[in-house]
Design a protein around this motif. Sequence first.
Motif, mmCIF file in Angstrom:
data_model
loop_
_atom_site.group_PDB
_atom_site.id
_atom_site.type_symbol
_atom_site.label_atom_id
_atom_site.label_comp_id
_atom_site.label_asym_id
_atom_site.label_seq_id
_atom_site.Cartn_x
_atom_site.Cartn_y
_atom_site.Cartn_z
ATOM 1 N N ALA A 188 0.830 -1.203 0.000
ATOM 2 C CA ALA A 188 0.000 0.000 0.000
ATOM 3 C C ALA A 188 0.866 1.255 0.000
ATOM 4 C CB ALA A 188 -0.933 -0.006 1.211
ATOM 5 N N ASN A 189 1.958 1.227 0.748
ATOM 6 C CA ASN A 189 2.869 2.369 0.815
ATOM 7 C C ASN A 189 3.519 2.621 -0.553
ATOM 8 O OD1 ASN A 189 4.161 4.419 2.425
ATOM 9 N ND2 ASN A 189 6.049 3.216 2.245
ATOM 10 N N ARG A 190 3.903 1.554 -1.261
ATOM 11 C CA ARG A 190 4.510 1.704 -2.586
ATOM 12 C C ARG A 190 3.480 2.257 -3.584
ATOM 13 N NH1 ARG A 190 9.041 -1.949 -2.581
ATOM 14 N NH2 ARG A 190 9.861 -1.777 -0.455
ATOM 15 N N VAL A 191 2.240 1.784 -3.492
ATOM 16 C CA VAL A 191 1.189 2.276 -4.389
ATOM 17 C C VAL A 191 0.966 3.770 -4.165
ATOM 18 C CG1 VAL A 191 -1.263 2.150 -4.980
ATOM 19 C CG2 VAL A 191 0.038 0.051 -4.623
ATOM 20 N N GLU A 192 0.845 4.174 -2.894
ATOM 21 C CA GLU A 192 0.605 5.583 -2.617
ATOM 22 C C GLU A 192 1.762 6.443 -3.107
ATOM 23 O OE1 GLU A 192 -1.225 8.440 0.811
ATOM 24 O OE2 GLU A 192 0.268 6.980 1.468
ATOM 25 N N ALA A 193 2.993 5.966 -2.952
ATOM 26 C CA ALA A 193 4.146 6.738 -3.417
ATOM 27 C C ALA A 193 4.082 6.953 -4.927
ATOM 28 C CB ALA A 193 5.440 6.021 -3.031
ATOM 29 N N GLN A 194 3.717 5.908 -5.676
ATOM 30 C CA GLN A 194 3.586 6.042 -7.129
ATOM 31 C C GLN A 194 2.492 7.049 -7.491
ATOM 32 O OE1 GLN A 194 3.426 2.922 -9.984
ATOM 33 N NE2 GLN A 194 4.603 1.460 -8.717
ATOM 34 N N LEU A 195 1.345 6.921 -6.837
ATOM 35 C CA LEU A 195 0.218 7.811 -7.162
ATOM 36 C C LEU A 195 0.538 9.256 -6.792
ATOM 37 C CD1 LEU A 195 -2.770 5.565 -5.994
ATOM 38 C CD2 LEU A 195 -1.989 5.967 -8.342
ATOM 39 N N HIS A 196 1.166 9.433 -5.639
ATOM 40 C CA HIS A 196 1.521 10.777 -5.194
ATOM 41 C C HIS A 196 2.476 11.434 -6.196
ATOM 42 C CE1 HIS A 196 2.118 14.046 -2.352
ATOM 43 N NE2 HIS A 196 3.447 13.929 -2.537
ATOM 44 N N ALA A 197 3.413 10.657 -6.723
ATOM 45 C CA ALA A 197 4.368 11.187 -7.704
ATOM 46 C C ALA A 197 3.670 11.609 -8.987
ATOM 47 C CB ALA A 197 5.440 10.140 -7.996
ATOM 48 N N GLN A 198 2.529 11.012 -9.265
ATOM 49 C CA GLN A 198 1.779 11.347 -10.474
ATOM 50 C C GLN A 198 0.731 12.436 -10.228
ATOM 51 O OE1 GLN A 198 0.246 7.762 -12.417
ATOM 52 N NE2 GLN A 198 1.946 6.571 -11.568
ATOM 53 N N GLY A 199 0.716 13.006 -9.021
ATOM 54 C CA GLY A 199 -0.209 14.084 -8.719
ATOM 55 C C GLY A 199 -1.612 13.626 -8.328
ATOM 56 N N VAL A 200 -1.740 12.365 -7.948
ATOM 57 C CA VAL A 200 -3.048 11.835 -7.535
ATOM 58 C C VAL A 200 -3.229 12.099 -6.041
ATOM 59 C CG1 VAL A 200 -4.470 9.765 -7.336
ATOM 60 C CG2 VAL A 200 -2.979 10.058 -9.325
ATOM 61 N N HIS A 201 -4.403 12.597 -5.676
ATOM 62 C CA HIS A 201 -4.704 12.882 -4.267
ATOM 63 C C HIS A 201 -5.082 11.574 -3.568
ATOM 64 C CE1 HIS A 201 -5.156 16.752 -6.284
ATOM 65 N NE2 HIS A 201 -4.994 17.339 -5.108
ATOM 66 N N THR A 202 -4.308 11.205 -2.569
ATOM 67 C CA THR A 202 -4.499 9.911 -1.903
ATOM 68 C C THR A 202 -4.536 10.082 -0.394
ATOM 69 O OG1 THR A 202 -2.120 9.520 -1.731
ATOM 70 C CG2 THR A 202 -3.203 8.751 -3.741
ATOM 71 N N PHE A 203 -4.955 8.981 0.270
ATOM 72 C CA PHE A 203 -4.779 8.868 1.716
ATOM 73 C C PHE A 203 -4.711 7.388 2.050
ATOM 74 C CE2 PHE A 203 -5.397 8.963 6.233
ATOM 75 C CZ PHE A 203 -4.797 10.164 6.614
ATOM 76 N N LEU A 204 -3.772 7.038 2.931
ATOM 77 C CA LEU A 204 -3.568 5.642 3.311
ATOM 78 C C LEU A 204 -4.037 5.425 4.742
ATOM 79 C CD1 LEU A 204 -2.468 2.769 3.103
ATOM 80 C CD2 LEU A 204 -0.155 3.675 3.473
ATOM 81 N N LEU A 205 -4.987 4.505 4.906
ATOM 82 C CA LEU A 205 -5.479 4.096 6.224
ATOM 83 C C LEU A 205 -4.856 2.740 6.555
ATOM 84 C CD1 LEU A 205 -9.247 5.016 5.769
ATOM 85 C CD2 LEU A 205 -7.660 6.148 7.330
#
Length: 639
Positions: A483-500
Amino acid sequence: MADQTIQDGVNALIAEDIDAYLDVHEHKDMLRFLTCGSVDDGKSTLIGRLLYESHLVFDDHLAALEADSRRVGTQGGDLDFALLVDGLSAEREQGITIDVAYRFFSTERRKFIVADTPGHEQYTRNMVTGASNADAAVILVDARKGLLTQTRRHSYLVSLLGIEHVIVAINKLDLVDYSQEICNDIEAGYRELASELGIDDVTCIPISALKGDNIITASPNTPWYGGPTLLQHLETVELADRGTRSPFRMPVQWVNRPNLDFRGFSGLIVGGDIAVGDPIRALPSGKRSTVTEITTFDGPLDRAVAGQSVTIVLDDEIDVSRGDVLCTDADPPTIADQFEAHIVWMQEEELLPGRPYLLKLGATTVGATLSPPKHTVDVNTLQHLAAKTLGLNEIGVCTITTDRAIPFDPYEVNRDMGGFILIDRLTNATVGAGMLQFALRRSQNVHWQALDVTAESRGTLKGHGASVLWLTGLSGSGKSTIANRVEAQLHAQGVHTFLLDGDNVRHGLNHDLGFTDADRVENIRRIAEVTRLMADAGLVVLVSFISPFRAERQLARERAGEGRFVEIFVDTPLAEAEARDVKGLYAKARRGDLKNFTGIDSPYEAPDDPEVHIDTLAMSPDEAADVIVQRLRESGTIS
C-alpha cells in the motif's frame, strides 16, 4: 318409473346434505395453538390423545401404536399416545421432543393446528418458531412437580410473542390421586406469575393426558372441578384477531400484470378491511389513490378483510412494487430506519454487532445492522443482564438500523407488520427472529442534507476519479508495504491519496477496540464509513487492514459506492507470514499470550473473487504496486 323418481329424489337429498356438510366444514374457523412445558410433562401424549379422540388415527397406525406401546411397556397397558407425535428417532429413544411437530385435527365446531414444541432450554428457538403464529398456548405442568423454571421461561416467551390466551393444563393428576389441593396451589402460583408477565386470559384445567381425564369429557375423578374440558375450551376460546382491530394493511407480494389492460397488487390483508371506493396510500412512497376493484380467485368483492388474499386495482398508475405496503390513507403505519426490538438469536455463531445482516419483514427485505444489546433477558428469572452480544437461544433488546426506511407497526399492534427474521447475507441462513417495539426518535428527526458540491465535482477539480483500494490479507502478508509503494507512485503522479493502515488507525479512531470477532466487525464498520467519506471527497483511498471477514468487506464495498471499490487480496501462505514475523505477533499467539489472532485462533475468510490477486511468493512489492496502479488506469480512475 315412480320408484326411480323416489330414488332420484333421495339421491338428490343425500347429495344436498353432503354438499351442506362439506360447506360447513370448509368454512369452520381455525385455531392455532401450541403446547409447551418442561421436559416429560406430557405434551406429546396430550396431542396424541386429542388426535386419537378426534378419530384421526387410522387402523394401521393404531395397530402400530398398540405394538409400540407394548414394546416400551406403558404404565398399566395404556396406549403411549406420545408415539403418534414424536416422529424423530432421537425423540423416541430419549422420550423427549426436540423439534416442532405440527399436527392437524378437527371437531364439529372448529379446525385446529397444534404445534408440539420442545421443553429443553437449548431449544428455545424451536419454541419461538412454533409460537410465532399461535392464537393460544397450552402450558403443561406436571402435578407432581408444580411450577418449574421452564414454566416461567415458556410463559415469558408466550407473553413476549403476544399470545393472548393461555391454558394451564395441570397434567398427571392420576399420579397425585386427583388432589384438588395440589391443583389449587398450582393455579394460585401460576396466576401470580401471569400477573407479573401481563398475561390476562388464563384458564387452568386439571387433566390426565394418559388416562383421558378432562380432555374430551368431564372426568368423574375430579368432581370438585366444574370448568370446561380441554377440548371444550379450545373449541370456544375467542380467536386472537389483531388484524380486524388494526387499520388496513396489505404488504404487496406481487404486482399482477397478466396483460396491458390489467394492473393489480396482490397480497394477504394483515390488518383491517378495505372496500371499493376507499382512499388508499402506498408506502414508503406515500402516493395516494383510490380502490376501483378487489378481486380474488373466487371472483370480485365489494369489501375484503384481514386474512383474505386479494388483488387490489387502483384508479391510477402510481408506482407500487413488491414489499411496499398498501394502507388506509387516514391511519398509515410509521416509516423509520431505526428501531428498538426484541431479538431471539437462533444461530450457533453469536450475534456480531455492526455486521450487516438482511432483515425480512413481510415481503420487504432490507439491509440491517444491530447495536450491542441494551440488555439480555434471563428467561428463567426474567432479570435484565448486561451483554455485548447474543448467543444461541438468547433473547435481548437491541437497536436496529436499516439501510432504508420501511413501514411498520409495533409487534403488539400487528404481528405481521412488526415481526421479522434476520438472515445471514452470505449463507442465507436465518440467524434470528425479532419483534419491533418502536421507532427511535432520531430516525424521524435526522435527515440527509443535500449539498451543492458533489463527489463528481470534487473529482473534476482534482483531475482524477475516486476509488477505494482495499488490501486484505494475513498479518505479515505485506499489505502495508505494498500500500505504501502504491501511494508513493500515485503521489508522484499528482493523484490525491490517503492511506489508512490498521495499526495506525488503532492509535486513534479505533483505540477503544480489541480483537474479538465483535470488535473486529466494529473496526471495519468504522473504517468503511471513513473510506466512503474520503472517496466522496474525491480521494483515492488505500486501506490496509487484515479485515478477516467477508461480510464486513462486502459492507465496505457497498459503502464505497458502485464502481469505486477494488478488493486486493494480498495472498501469502500462513507459514510464510509467520516466517516474516518482524513484530513477533505469531510467536506470542502460538504461546497463547495473544488471543484471537487471525490465522491462529481466529479465522481468516479469504476473498472469493477479488478484483486483484497478489501472490507475494511470485512478485515483489514493487511489482505488486505496478499491478494495482495499472488496474486504476484500466478502470479510468487515473490517466
